[in-house]
Enzyme design. Structure first.
Site, PDB file in Angstrom:
ATOM      1  CD  GLU A   7      45.939  37.249  33.758  1.00  0.00           C
ATOM      2  OE1 GLU A   7      45.693  37.841  32.686  1.00  0.00           O
ATOM      3  OE2 GLU A   7      47.067  37.274  34.286  1.00  0.00           O
ATOM      4  CG  ASP A  39      48.712  44.758  38.996  1.00  0.00           C
ATOM      5  OD1 ASP A  39      48.493  43.565  38.699  1.00  0.00           O
ATOM      6  OD2 ASP A  39      49.850  45.278  38.930  1.00  0.00           O
TER       7      ASP A  39
END
Ligand SMILES: [Zn+2]
Length: 687
Positions: free
Chosen positions: A524, A588
């Protein structure tokens, strides 16, 4: 609640399929899944070579132990947690539904909403009666000026016929909330579904026309008329699709931001009386707004001009049904929606149990009333404290990562850190709960409850326009198994639902928790700096803070990931879309690296011996296995295809392989040799 197809907004962690459009009885599994530990050895295929295929190694046994249930199109670690949470919420809702004078106002609402949703007999008995006022308004349409009012009202009840409308933070001035008009009106998942060639795409379009035909027949049209009406609707939607932007282009905020005075909107599409539209949609008077896709509005205007009223009425009748949740429609409609959207498009054999769908519907409609009870029961302060510490660790890692980047100038680094330190961390649940006191939920009125909840939410959104931004607001409910970054808010959000096992397991070694929830937090955080997020500054404004040279370097590095993921074959000959998934892949990759750095710092602080095996694995191996197991699971081929064509997240197996391939530290931890699949000679790194 249906989200506006439009305005960007948040980037979420997992492309979890909403189970909304689904159902019917059926013996679909009622199995109660338990939460797994942080490192679940039984999920691993220890015969596989971690250097050859790490996804197989970490998750190879998952689908043997937990095959995709008949009521799911995909099933993985997230879905298991969701099943578990559904059982928890189910018990709460059954209790609230049982009634009693001691219920709080919120318990009355969630209990009666749920109980009404479960009363399928009453819903069937009502038939289409609840929709009759809308169908009457469509039938009574005489001219296109009346059409405008109706389209505005439809926005208020989430019928996105012809277009979409909502509110957003102004991309270029995040302190402002503005209205936004966007493309809309399509029944297939994405604009390219109308044009893609090949057998599968053509069959999907034939099935779709048949689905519309079936719905019109259920509404009472004779077969031949229904078939020809469905063709006209398909033509109309194809014309709308032609002027719509595809999912990949829509990821660039510049492409969907065109702030203009309301008077300019009238020039783009003079056939619509915009003032009336705005009033009917519940918006306050506005002098400017974002027209996400101006070309769409021009095309829409021409299309409305060229289409006769009868065809428009036919399309609207279809759209009213299409945008209504099958749960509050008679069973035949609900079954037909399941058959096309879940069975044919995604390969799901059976509808989900009604109770599961009603739990989800209650969460959609009254998420912070339900979530308040959930958080009190399921989210101990210790989980919140542990997460806060983890978030701070990962933020420090990012600070350090920025300092050591060899490709970024000191000037851009300073700006990047400014943005990093401005990020707000939101953990568990909101500080201030939403007030539902003005929303009436009546026992036995499932359709009315659904409509009132939709209108309540849309009016809440509309009331934000012109007001200061509420920085405490959440875009996900507490039980949600997901997380997000919102570039306009510049905040990272972790609902209570994801802050439990296996993501955060108080009994796990630190290494495992850093691999799981640490990677999620890093993901995030990195979204603030992916190809989309990097265009926003620390205040949430779309403003370029990069030197030209650094921006060019970023794009070259990101392009490496576009190519890497674009080479993955997801199903048949369908490749992962490297551009569509770029932001998620960047998150990621950056996320795991940040978690890795944070874990190393943690290990150093605590004097953890990184060479010492525990339970068969070194701490660094545990870290990577923990990460890999975030994504255990499998999808049906139809679902896999649909995801690749619509979803910004790469399919789960590539989220694991793609990332570890880019981390030589992974290869070192497992003793891989350079040149093996998980340790290629050339790897990508952005952050
Ligand atoms: Zn994400």
């Amino acid at each position: 609640m249906k989200k506006l197809a439009a305005t960007i907004a948040v980037v979420i962690l997992a492309g979890i399929a909403s189970t909304a459009q689904a159902q019917s009885a059926g013996a679909a599994s009622d199995k109660e899944y338990q939460l797994l530990p942080g490192l679940a050895k039984e999920l691993m295929d220890t015969k596989a070579d971690p250097c050859g295929d790490f996804f197989q190694y970490a998750c190879g046994n998952f689908s043997k132990l937990y095959p995709i249930p008949s009521d799911r199109a995909t099933f993985g670690n997230f879905d298991m947690m969701q099943e578990h949470t559904e059982h928890v919420l189910h018990a709460m809702l059954e209790k609230a539904a049982a009634g009693g004078a001691e219920r709080t106002a919120n318990e009355q609402k969630i209990g009666d909403y749920y109980a009404s949703c479960m009363d399928a007999d009453a819903i069937n008995r009502n038939g289409l009666k609840p929709l009759q006022p809308q169908l009457d308004r469509i039938a009574a349409l005489k001219d296109k000026s009346e059409l405008t009012s109706l389209l505005g009202y439809f926005q208020l009840i989430n019928v996105n016929a012809f277009l979409g409308f909502g509110e957003q933070q102004d991309f270029k001035d995040a302190s402002k909330q503005i209205a936004a008009v966007d493309q809309g009106g399509l029944g297939l998942p994405e604009r390219d579904y109308y044009f893609r060639t090949g057998d599968v795409a053509e069959k999907t379009r034939r099935d779709y026309v048949q689905h519309i035909t079936n719905i019109l027949k259920l509404m009472g049209e004779p077969e031949s008329q229904a078939a020809s009406d469905a063709q006209s609707i398909m033509q109309l939607e194809t014309a709308l699709a032609k002027v719509s932007m595809d999912v990949t282009s829509r990821r660039d905020p510049q492409n969907i931001y065109h702030l203009m005075p309301t008077t300019d909107l009238e020039k783009l599409a003079p056939g619509v009386n915009w003032n009336r539209f705005l009033v009917e949609a519940g918006a306050p008077p506005v002098s400017e707004l974002n027209v996400a896709n101006p070309e769409f509005l021009k095309g829409l205007n021409a299309l409305l001009d060229a289409t006769d009223m009868k065809t428009i009425q036919t399309y609207l009748r279809w759209q009213v049904i299409h945008w209504t949740d099958g749960l509050v429609l008679p069973k035949a409609f609900d079954d037909e929606m399941f058959d096309f959207y879940r069975h044919k498009l995604r390969g799901q054999p059976e509808q989900r149990a009604r109770w599961k769908r009603c739990v989800e519907a209650t969460d959609n409609a009254l998420g912070e009333a339900l979530g308040q009870v959930y958080a009190a029961q399921e989210f101990p302060p210790s989980s919140k404290e542990a997460t806060v510490l983890m978030v701070h660790d990962i933020e420090s890692a990012m600070d350090q990562d920025i300092s050591t980047l060899d490709w970024m100038s000191a000037e851009t680094k300073a700006r990047a850190k400014e943005k990093l330190h401005a990020i707000a961390d939101k953990i568990g649940y909101p500080d201030k709960w939403r007030d539902y006191s003005k929303l009436t939920i009546a026992r036995g009125d499932a359709f009315g409850n659904d409509q009132r909840a939709i209108i309540f939410e849309n009016l809440r959104q509309m009331a934000k326009i012109g007001k200061p931004v509420d920085r405490g607001e959440w875009g996900m409910t507490p039980p949600t198994i997901n997380a997000y970054y919102n570039p306009s808010m510049n905040d990272i959000n972790f609902p209570a639902g994801i802050l439990q096992r296996p993501f955060y397991d108080p009994k796990s070694p630190d290494a495992v928790n850093y691999g799981h929830i640490g990677a999620v937090v890093g993901h995030e955080l990195t979204h603030g700096f992916d190809d989309e997020g990097r265009q926003f500054d620390g205040k949430g404004n779309l403003a370029d803070w990069w030197t030209a040279q650094d921006a060019k370097q970023f794009e070259e590095k990101a392009d490496c990931e576009v190519k890497e993921y674009g080479n993955f074959v997801a199903v048949d000959d369908v490749h992962v879309n490297g551009k569509l998934t770029l932001g998620e892949n960047t998150a990621d990759n950056g996320g795991l690296r940040l978690a890795y750095m944070a874990f190393l710092a943690d290990a150093k602080r605590k004097g953890i011996d990184l060479t010492q095996k525990q339970d068969g694995y070194t701490p660094l191996q545990q870290f990577f296995i923990g990460f890999g197991q975030d994504w255990c699971g499998a999808s049906r081929p139809e679902e896999q295809r649909m995801r690749v064509q619509t979803n910004e997240h790469a399919p789960r197996e590539f989220r694991v392989r793609g990332v570890v391939q880019n981390m030589p530290e992974f290869g070192q931890a497992f003793g891989c040799k350079p040149g093996q699949p998980m340790m290629p000679q050339n790897s990508c790194r952005v952050w």
